[in-house]
Design a protein around this motif. Structure first.
Motif, PDB file in Angstrom:
ATOM      1  N   LEU A   1     -28.714  -6.701  13.303  1.00 45.18           N
ATOM      2  CA  LEU A   1     -28.362  -8.150  13.166  1.00 45.18           C
ATOM      3  C   LEU A   1     -26.576  -7.884  13.402  1.00 45.18           C
ATOM      4  CD1 LEU A   1     -30.333  -8.392  10.038  1.00 45.18           C
ATOM      5  CD2 LEU A   1     -31.724  -8.759  12.580  1.00 45.18           C
ATOM      6  N   ASN A   2     -26.292  -7.264  13.316  1.00 47.47           N
ATOM      7  CA  ASN A   2     -24.107  -7.589  13.715  1.00 47.47           C
ATOM      8  C   ASN A   2     -24.041  -8.685  14.869  1.00 47.47           C
ATOM      9  OD1 ASN A   2     -25.323  -4.195  13.010  1.00 47.47           O
ATOM     10  ND2 ASN A   2     -23.265  -4.094  13.068  1.00 47.47           N
ATOM     11  N   GLY A   3     -24.738  -8.486  15.767  1.00 48.09           N
ATOM     12  CA  GLY A   3     -24.355  -9.190  16.885  1.00 48.09           C
ATOM     13  C   GLY A   3     -25.202 -10.391  16.647  1.00 48.09           C
ATOM     14  N   TYR A   4     -25.076 -11.174  15.591  1.00 48.58           N
ATOM     15  CA  TYR A   4     -26.119 -12.582  15.078  1.00 48.58           C
ATOM     16  C   TYR A   4     -25.275 -12.824  13.941  1.00 48.58           C
ATOM     17  CZ  TYR A   4     -30.245 -10.738  17.767  1.00 48.58           C
ATOM     18  OH  TYR A   4     -31.470 -10.081  18.805  1.00 48.58           O
ATOM     19  N   MET A   5     -24.717 -12.231  13.543  1.00 48.56           N
ATOM     20  CA  MET A   5     -24.152 -12.479  12.433  1.00 48.56           C
ATOM     21  C   MET A   5     -22.363 -13.569  13.106  1.00 48.56           C
ATOM     22  SD  MET A   5     -25.310  -9.993   9.529  1.00 48.56           S
ATOM     23  CE  MET A   5     -24.123 -11.034   7.867  1.00 48.56           C
ATOM     24  N   ASN A   6     -22.810 -14.812  11.845  1.00 49.03           N
ATOM     25  CA  ASN A   6     -21.034 -14.705  11.808  1.00 49.03           C
ATOM     26  C   ASN A   6     -20.080 -15.037  11.021  1.00 49.03           C
ATOM     27  OD1 ASN A   6     -21.738 -16.874   9.838  1.00 49.03           O
ATOM     28  ND2 ASN A   6     -22.460 -18.841  11.269  1.00 49.03           N
TER      29      ASN A   6
ATOM     30  N   ALA B   1     -19.267 -12.362   5.083  1.00 43.67           N
ATOM     31  CA  ALA B   1     -18.342 -12.805   4.082  1.00 43.67           C
ATOM     32  C   ALA B   1     -19.135 -13.174   3.108  1.00 43.67           C
ATOM     33  CB  ALA B   1     -17.525 -14.799   3.930  1.00 43.67           C
ATOM     34  N   LYS B   2     -20.764 -13.716   2.928  1.00 40.71           N
ATOM     35  CA  LYS B   2     -21.595 -14.536   2.368  1.00 40.71           C
ATOM     36  C   LYS B   2     -22.805 -12.576   2.016  1.00 40.71           C
ATOM     37  CE  LYS B   2     -25.865 -17.204   1.605  1.00 40.71           C
ATOM     38  NZ  LYS B   2     -26.342 -18.164   2.441  1.00 40.71           N
ATOM     39  N   PHE B   3     -22.319 -12.022   2.914  1.00 34.99           N
ATOM     40  CA  PHE B   3     -23.814 -11.207   2.542  1.00 34.99           C
ATOM     41  C   PHE B   3     -22.898  -9.334   2.792  1.00 34.99           C
ATOM     42  CE2 PHE B   3     -25.865 -14.135   4.665  1.00 34.99           C
ATOM     43  CZ  PHE B   3     -27.852 -14.223   3.275  1.00 34.99           C
ATOM     44  N   GLY B   4     -21.955  -9.673   2.805  1.00 40.72           N
ATOM     45  CA  GLY B   4     -20.644  -8.620   3.152  1.00 40.72           C
ATOM     46  C   GLY B   4     -20.967  -7.378   2.270  1.00 40.72           C
ATOM     47  N   GLY B   5     -20.930  -8.287   1.196  1.00 43.73           N
ATOM     48  CA  GLY B   5     -20.303  -7.535  -0.472  1.00 43.73           C
ATOM     49  C   GLY B   5     -21.459  -6.802  -0.494  1.00 43.73           C
ATOM     50  N   ALA B   6     -22.974  -6.844   0.032  1.00 42.40           N
ATOM     51  CA  ALA B   6     -24.281  -6.595  -1.263  1.00 42.40           C
ATOM     52  C   ALA B   6     -24.683  -5.617  -0.088  1.00 42.40           C
ATOM     53  CB  ALA B   6     -24.560  -7.656  -1.068  1.00 42.40           C
ATOM     54  N   LEU B   7     -24.362  -5.108   1.189  1.00 46.05           N
ATOM     55  CA  LEU B   7     -24.893  -4.667   1.626  1.00 46.05           C
ATOM     56  C   LEU B   7     -24.594  -2.673   1.863  1.00 46.05           C
ATOM     57  CD1 LEU B   7     -23.833  -5.922   5.346  1.00 46.05           C
ATOM     58  CD2 LEU B   7     -26.184  -6.137   3.922  1.00 46.05           C
ATOM     59  N   ILE B   8     -25.803  -2.350   1.607  1.00 49.17           N
ATOM     60  CA  ILE B   8     -25.492  -0.744   1.298  1.00 49.17           C
ATOM     61  C   ILE B   8     -25.971   0.542   1.703  1.00 49.17           C
ATOM     62  CG2 ILE B   8     -26.679   0.812  -0.649  1.00 49.17           C
ATOM     63  CD1 ILE B   8     -25.390  -1.374  -1.945  1.00 49.17           C
ATOM     64  N   ASP B   9     -25.257   1.067   1.922  1.00 44.81           N
ATOM     65  CA  ASP B   9     -25.931   2.009   3.545  1.00 44.81           C
ATOM     66  C   ASP B   9     -27.258   2.812   3.305  1.00 44.81           C
ATOM     67  OD1 ASP B   9     -25.025   3.781   5.750  1.00 44.81           O
ATOM     68  OD2 ASP B   9     -24.704   5.264   4.100  1.00 44.81           O
ATOM     69  N   LYS B  10     -28.073   2.788   3.910  1.00 47.66           N
ATOM     70  CA  LYS B  10     -29.019   3.248   3.797  1.00 47.66           C
ATOM     71  C   LYS B  10     -30.046   2.706   3.546  1.00 47.66           C
ATOM     72  CE  LYS B  10     -27.918   8.167   4.794  1.00 47.66           C
ATOM     73  NZ  LYS B  10     -26.650   7.372   5.206  1.00 47.66           N
ATOM     74  N   SER B  11     -29.522   1.264   2.886  1.00 43.68           N
ATOM     75  CA  SER B  11     -30.529   0.023   2.375  1.00 43.68           C
ATOM     76  C   SER B  11     -30.493  -1.032   3.249  1.00 43.68           C
ATOM     77  CB  SER B  11     -30.360  -0.118   0.921  1.00 43.68           C
ATOM     78  OG  SER B  11     -30.805  -1.333   0.471  1.00 43.68           O
ATOM     79  N   ASN B  12     -30.071  -1.304   3.975  1.00 41.25           N
ATOM     80  CA  ASN B  12     -29.538  -2.973   4.981  1.00 41.25           C
ATOM     81  C   ASN B  12     -28.499  -2.305   6.005  1.00 41.25           C
ATOM     82  OD1 ASN B  12     -28.296  -3.847   2.162  1.00 41.25           O
ATOM     83  ND2 ASN B  12     -29.697  -5.287   2.288  1.00 41.25           N
ATOM     84  N   MET B  13     -28.216  -1.334   5.965  1.00 43.01           N
ATOM     85  CA  MET B  13     -27.150  -0.514   6.907  1.00 43.01           C
ATOM     86  C   MET B  13     -27.743   0.251   7.355  1.00 43.01           C
ATOM     87  SD  MET B  13     -24.332  -1.698   5.860  1.00 43.01           S
ATOM     88  CE  MET B  13     -23.287  -1.299   7.421  1.00 43.01           C
TER      89      MET B  13
ATOM     90  N   ASP C   1     -22.936 -15.793  -5.346  1.00 40.05           N
ATOM     91  CA  ASP C   1     -22.650 -16.995  -5.865  1.00 40.05           C
ATOM     92  C   ASP C   1     -24.033 -17.662  -5.182  1.00 40.05           C
ATOM     93  OD1 ASP C   1     -19.931 -16.746  -4.247  1.00 40.05           O
ATOM     94  OD2 ASP C   1     -20.204 -16.197  -2.849  1.00 40.05           O
ATOM     95  N   ILE C   2     -24.497 -17.062  -5.318  1.00 41.42           N
ATOM     96  CA  ILE C   2     -25.661 -18.075  -5.434  1.00 41.42           C
ATOM     97  C   ILE C   2     -26.788 -17.864  -6.746  1.00 41.42           C
ATOM     98  CG2 ILE C   2     -29.173 -17.458  -4.972  1.00 41.42           C
ATOM     99  CD1 ILE C   2     -27.144 -18.159  -2.663  1.00 41.42           C
ATOM    100  N   ILE C   3     -26.206 -16.753  -7.822  1.00 40.72           N
ATOM    101  CA  ILE C   3     -26.724 -17.241  -8.827  1.00 40.72           C
ATOM    102  C   ILE C   3     -25.289 -17.978  -9.709  1.00 40.72           C
ATOM    103  CG2 ILE C   3     -26.217 -15.970 -10.641  1.00 40.72           C
ATOM    104  CD1 ILE C   3     -27.126 -13.614  -9.492  1.00 40.72           C
TER     105      ILE C   3
END
Length: 478
Positions: A137-142, A147-159, A383-385
């Motif tokens: 999905l990297n090429g699709y994200m702006n 900024a919105k999801f970067g802090g919640a990405l976990i290696d071998k769970s999202n990437m 941020d969503i919470i």
């Protein structure tokens, strides 16, 4: 894969697949995906007539498969809204497959008829990435989404290997759930915060519950992995110990951190503080007994709120609190359960740009906020919470994210010879034995399996000498 499935499973999966595909007109076909692992610019929409502004373009139909049932009504509602409001003539059909989901996805990919949108989970994420099912999905994200999801990405769970394959949405917090009425009857002011307090509290609750047949503690030992993940794991992780026995600092397995925890569980069993029959008890019978007031405490996840609202209406006052720690000191975070990935795009879809437009909608603040407010799962995005109302679900207050909740790194998965650690520790709780020798044995077997997995390339996780479990505190709150 096929050799491991029995005839009944094959028939069920094949029937589900045939029915699903017959109802859908798109989503498969020959692959047009980019080479696996690349990060190329997102493809253009295949609906050329729409791009040119004409109104007679055929609909682009996308198939969306999910194994989730708890949120299906809400998902169908938001998908319908997308179908009615999107300007690009895209129509999404959502299918809930509760049984043999992973096998159904395997068969769909092997026959080039994969769904366009796939619900990915912690258990299938790595296998699906390794099989090449998921589109990076990297090429699709702006920048905004980074900024919105970067802090919640976990290696071998999202990437994996730097490529993002699924963005996060929700998870379940881990808690000690307790019978407020029985606590009051026993004269206990509040839930235990240490192992010693948990053992003593269970004993007092059992004494107080003698006239009604209530016991101080229960655990669903029939499902070894399920019970271990919800109970000993949560105590270990809040105490700063890896919940699956993996020491992230050394890059080795070390189950010695479970010695005090399993000793406490065995003590409750020996004291007669555990509900009789826990050896063969599944989670639903346990919940039914708790709803009837027969259990003082157990450890589980935030999904219990809807269970006591709809499945087993509680006849008691109950609440939830952070799990106890080994000695009262919080050295880590209470790890969320079933967290990490959510939606992914199929590598086989002919409609990648349209699939991304749908994901962009599903990951919008509006959809994620209402998901959280509806009580379908606790958002992983602070941020969503912060923007959302508190979910209107009875009992949810005790499960809401605190600074002591978090998401642990993913422990490596290995195939070990002999009894796995969860069954071994359950055996100790029920039957006793030399716990030190058990831990020495399980450490040796898991580290042999780990060395083999690293040598073969199946595991790439390395030691993190600077790892500090306490540094995860506050990651889910603002």
């Amino acid at each position: 894969m096929f050799n491991k499935m029995n005839k009944t499973s094959m028939l069920t999966v094949s029937t589900i697949l045939a029915l699903t595909l017959s109802a859908c007109s798109s989503g498969g076909g020959n692959t047009t995906n980019s080479p696996k692992g690349t990060n190329e610019t997102s493809p253009q929409s295949t609906n050329a007539a729409v791009n040119e502004g004409t109104s007679d373009a055929p609909k682009v139909k996308l198939n969306y498969w999910t194994e989730d049932r708890h949120d299906l009504a809400y998902i169908q509602e938001v998908v319908q809204r997308f179908n009615e409001t999107n300007k690009n003539n895209i129509e999404v059909e959502v299918k809930g497959l509760s049984e043999n989901y992973n096998q159904s996805v395997d068969i769909a990919f092997s026959s080039k008829q994969a769904p366009d949108i796939i619900r990915t989970t912690p258990s299938n994420f790595i296998p699906f990435v390794k099989k090449g099912y998921l589109e990076p999905l990297n090429g699709y994200m702006n920048a905004e989404m980074d900024a919105k999801f970067g802090g919640a990405l976990i290696d071998k769970s999202n990437m994996m290997d730097g490529q993002i394959y699924s963005l996060p949405n929700y998870g379940y917090s881990s808690r000690l759930i307790y019978n407020v009425d029985l606590f009051e009857k026993a004269g206990i002011a509040g839930p235990p915060t240490t192992l010693d307090e948990m053992v003593e509290t269970a004993k007092k609750l059992t004494e107080a519950g003698q006239d009604t047949g209530a016991y101080g503690f229960a655990i669903n030992f029939k499902g070894a992995d399920n019970s271990f993940e919800k109970a000993p794991r949560s105590i270990a992780e809040l105490s700063g110990v890896g919940g699956y026995g993996y020491d992230f600092k050394t890059g080795k397995y070390d189950f010695s951190g479970f010695a005090d925890i399993m000793t406490a569980f065995k003590q409750m069993k020996d004291d007669g503080s555990m509900l009789p029959g826990v050896e063969a008890m599944d989670i639903d019978p346990l919940r039914a007994q708790f709803a009837e007031g027969k259990i003082g405490m157990y450890l589980s996840i935030s999904a219990e709120t809807n269970v006591y609202l709809e499945q087993f209406p509680a006849k008691i006052n109950w609440a939830a609190a952070l799990p106890p720690t080994i000695n009262g000191e919080i050295k880590g975070v209470a790890g969320y359960w079933k967290t990490g990935p959510w939606l992914s795009i199929s590598s086989q879809t002919k409609h990648k740009e349209e699939a991304w437009q749908f994901l962009d909608y599903m990951y919008s603040d509006e959809v994620l906020q209402k998901y959280y407010e509806g009580g379908y799962g606790l958002s992983l995005l602070p941020d969503i919470i912060a923007k959302s109302k508190t979910p209107e679900v009875p009992g949810i207050e005790g499960f809401l994210p605190t600074e002591n909740d978090g998401i642990w790194p993913i422990s490596p998965k290995v195939t070990v010879d002999g009894t796995d650690f969860s069954n071994l520790f359950i055996k100790y709780t029920i039957s006793g034995g030399d716990l030190d020798k058990m831990i020495e044995d399980v450490n040796a077997r898991y580290n042999v399996a780990l060395d083999k997995a690293r040598a073969s390339g199946d595991v790439t996780t390395e030691a993190m000498p600077d790892f500090d479990a306490k540094s995860m505190q506050g990651m889910l709150t603002k």
